[in-house]
Design a protein around this motif. Structure first.
Motif, short mmCIF file in Angstrom:
data_model
loop_
_atom_site.label_atom_id
_atom_site.label_comp_id
_atom_site.label_asym_id
_atom_site.label_seq_id
_atom_site.Cartn_x
_atom_site.Cartn_y
_atom_site.Cartn_z
N ASP A 1 -41.51 58.91 4.04
CA ASP A 1 -41.01 58.62 3.37
C ASP A 1 -40.73 59.37 1.60
O ASP A 1 -40.33 58.60 0.37
CB ASP A 1 -42.07 57.59 2.94
CG ASP A 1 -43.45 58.23 2.09
OD1 ASP A 1 -43.85 59.43 2.22
OD2 ASP A 1 -44.64 57.55 1.43
N GLU A 2 -40.72 59.99 2.15
CA GLU A 2 -40.74 60.79 0.47
C GLU A 2 -38.66 61.58 0.82
O GLU A 2 -38.36 62.40 -0.01
CB GLU A 2 -40.90 62.17 -0.10
CG GLU A 2 -42.55 61.48 -0.40
CD GLU A 2 -43.57 62.99 -0.67
OE1 GLU A 2 -43.44 63.66 -0.46
OE2 GLU A 2 -44.74 61.77 -1.45
N TRP A 3 -38.82 61.28 2.18
CA TRP A 3 -37.42 61.79 2.30
C TRP A 3 -35.93 61.67 1.11
O TRP A 3 -36.01 60.66 1.54
CB TRP A 3 -36.86 61.72 3.89
CG TRP A 3 -38.47 62.82 5.51
CD1 TRP A 3 -39.01 63.62 4.32
CD2 TRP A 3 -37.87 62.84 6.61
NE1 TRP A 3 -39.64 63.90 5.62
CE2 TRP A 3 -39.12 63.46 6.42
CE3 TRP A 3 -36.98 62.50 7.07
CZ2 TRP A 3 -39.46 63.70 8.07
CZ3 TRP A 3 -37.41 62.60 8.08
CH2 TRP A 3 -38.08 62.80 8.85
N VAL A 4 -35.28 62.35 1.62
CA VAL A 4 -34.02 61.45 -0.09
C VAL A 4 -32.82 62.17 1.61
O VAL A 4 -31.96 63.71 1.73
CB VAL A 4 -33.97 62.84 -0.59
CG1 VAL A 4 -32.13 63.39 -1.35
CG2 VAL A 4 -35.05 62.41 -1.24
N LEU A 5 -31.96 61.02 1.84
CA LEU A 5 -30.94 60.87 2.83
C LEU A 5 -30.15 60.56 2.37
O LEU A 5 -29.97 59.99 2.04
CB LEU A 5 -31.31 60.04 4.39
CG LEU A 5 -32.74 60.56 5.45
CD1 LEU A 5 -32.97 60.11 6.37
CD2 LEU A 5 -32.89 62.33 5.99
N PRO A 6 -28.39 61.20 3.48
CA PRO A 6 -27.41 60.57 2.69
C PRO A 6 -26.92 59.39 3.31
O PRO A 6 -27.65 59.18 4.10
CB PRO A 6 -26.72 62.12 2.87
CG PRO A 6 -27.28 63.43 2.83
CD PRO A 6 -29.20 62.53 3.72
N GLU A 7 -26.36 58.17 2.85
CA GLU A 7 -26.03 57.06 4.03
C GLU A 7 -26.05 57.11 4.95
O GLU A 7 -26.01 55.93 5.52
CB GLU A 7 -25.77 56.38 1.99
CG GLU A 7 -25.47 55.61 0.57
CD GLU A 7 -27.27 55.40 1.38
OE1 GLU A 7 -27.54 54.15 2.17
OE2 GLU A 7 -27.99 54.94 0.58
N HIS A 8 -24.78 57.77 5.36
CA HIS A 8 -24.43 57.90 6.38
C HIS A 8 -25.05 58.55 7.21
O HIS A 8 -25.16 58.36 8.82
CB HIS A 8 -22.97 59.02 6.51
CG HIS A 8 -23.45 60.84 6.57
ND1 HIS A 8 -23.45 61.13 5.44
CD2 HIS A 8 -23.81 61.60 7.30
CE1 HIS A 8 -24.06 62.49 5.33
NE2 HIS A 8 -23.42 62.53 6.97
N ILE A 9 -26.17 59.06 7.07
CA ILE A 9 -27.48 59.69 8.12
C ILE A 9 -28.05 58.68 8.26
O ILE A 9 -28.85 58.23 8.84
CB ILE A 9 -28.28 60.99 7.08
CG1 ILE A 9 -27.26 62.58 7.34
CG2 ILE A 9 -29.68 61.54 8.32
CD1 ILE A 9 -26.80 62.48 8.81
N LYS A 10 -28.50 57.74 7.00
CA LYS A 10 -28.97 56.66 7.32
C LYS A 10 -28.75 55.33 8.47
O LYS A 10 -29.31 54.62 8.70
CB LYS A 10 -29.33 55.76 6.24
CG LYS A 10 -30.28 56.83 5.51
CD LYS A 10 -30.49 55.79 3.68
CE LYS A 10 -31.54 56.75 2.98
NZ LYS A 10 -31.57 56.28 1.45
N ASN A 11 -27.91 55.38 8.32
CA ASN A 11 -26.75 54.29 8.90
C ASN A 11 -26.59 54.59 10.59
O ASN A 11 -26.33 53.95 11.11
CB ASN A 11 -25.23 54.07 8.19
CG ASN A 11 -25.45 53.54 7.07
OD1 ASN A 11 -26.88 52.75 6.60
ND2 ASN A 11 -24.52 53.54 6.02
#
Length: 224
Positions: free
Chosen positions: A182-192
Motif C-alpha cells: 500500500d506504500e508503493w508509488v506506481l506510475p499510472e500506466h503501470i496501474k492500468n
C-alpha cells in the motif's frame, strides 16, 4: 600452456577451473559458472510463490554482500588476502635469480637455485616469456626479480581487480527492501495494466520424413 602456469593454477586450487589451459586472459572468458551456482542455491525456493523467491534472493544477496564487505574491511594488505599470499610466494621464488638488462626495456632472468628455468621480462608491456604474468595478471618469479632489481613496486604489476580497495567497492552496495504494497508509488500506466491468462501454445509436430526415392531394404527374420 607453459608448465609453470599449469603448476601455479593447481597450487591455487583451480584444477576444475573452466578452460584452465586457455592462452588468453582467464577473466576475458564468459562462463555461466556464477549463474549455475546461484541457481543451485535458489533451486528449493523456485517451488514457492515468486514473491517468496524474490525475498529469498534479496535476503541471500544482502547477507553475502555484508559478509564479504566485513571480510574485505578487515584486510590490511594492498591486495586481497588470497592474491597477497600468492604474490609473496612468487616473490620468494624470484629471490636469488640473476637479472640482466637486454635492451631498453627487456630483462633476462636466470634460473632459480632449484633449477627452475628463467624468462624474459618486459616491465613496460607487463609480459614474461613464461606466460604467467599476462595470463594471471600477477607477477611471476621472473617479474618479481626484475621489479626488485629496478626498484619497481611489484604491486604495480598486479591487476587492479586484485586490490583490497576494489574488493571493498564490489560489495559496498545497498540492496533496498521492498516496502508494504500500500506504500508503493506506481506510475499510472503501470496501474492500468491488465494481465490476462497466458495463452497456451500448441506444440508443433514435425512432418514425417518421406521415404520417396529411398532404396527398399530387405528385412530378414530373426533366428530367435
Amino acid at each position: 600452456m607453459d608448465p609453470a602456469i599449469a603448476t601455479y593454477v593447481e597450487q591455487l586450487g583451480f584444477k576444475k577451473w573452466a578452460r584452465p589451459y586457455c592462452q588468453s586472459d582467464r577473466y576475458n572468458i564468459m562462463t555461466s559458472n556464477a549463474v549455475e551456482s546461484f541457481n543451485k542455491v535458489t533451486e528449493e525456493f523456485k517451488k514457492y510463490l515468486v514473491t517468496t523467491l524474490v525475498n529469498f534472493i534479496r535476503f541471500t544477496l544482502q547477507n553475502w554482500f555484508a559478509s564479504h564487505l566485513e571480510k574485505a574491511s578487515k584486510c590490511a594488505t594492498p591486495l586481497a588476502t588470497t592474491f597477497e599470499n600468492d604474490l609473496k610466494d612468487q616473490h620468494k621464488d624470484g629471490m636469488f635469480r640473476s637479472v640482466l638488462r637486454n635492451g631498453a626495456q627487456l630483462f633476462n632472468v636466470g634460473t632459480s637455485p632449484q633449477g627452475e628455468r628463467g624468462g624474459d621480462v618486459d616491465l613496460v608491456e607487463r609480459t614474461c616469456t613464461c606466460g604467467l604474468l599476462q595470463t594471471l595478471k600477477i607477477p611471476c618469479p621472473h617479474a618479481c626479480a626484475t621489479a626488485v632489481s629496478q626498484n619497481v613496486s611489484v604491486y604495480a604489476l598486479c591487476s587492479p581487480y586484485y586490490t583490497t580497495e576494489t574488493w571493498k567497492k564490489i560489495y559496498d552496495a545497498t540492496i533496498n527492501i521492498v516496502g508494504e504494497e500500500d506504500e508503493w508509488v506506481l506510475p499510472e500506466h503501470i496501474k492500468n495494466i491488465r494481465i490476462g491468462v497466458p495463452v497456451e501454445k500448441k506444440q508443433v509436430r514435425q512432418p514425417r520424413k518421406s521415404n520417396a526415392g529411398k532404396r527398399p531394404t530387405k528385412h530378414r527374420s530373426s533366428s530367435g
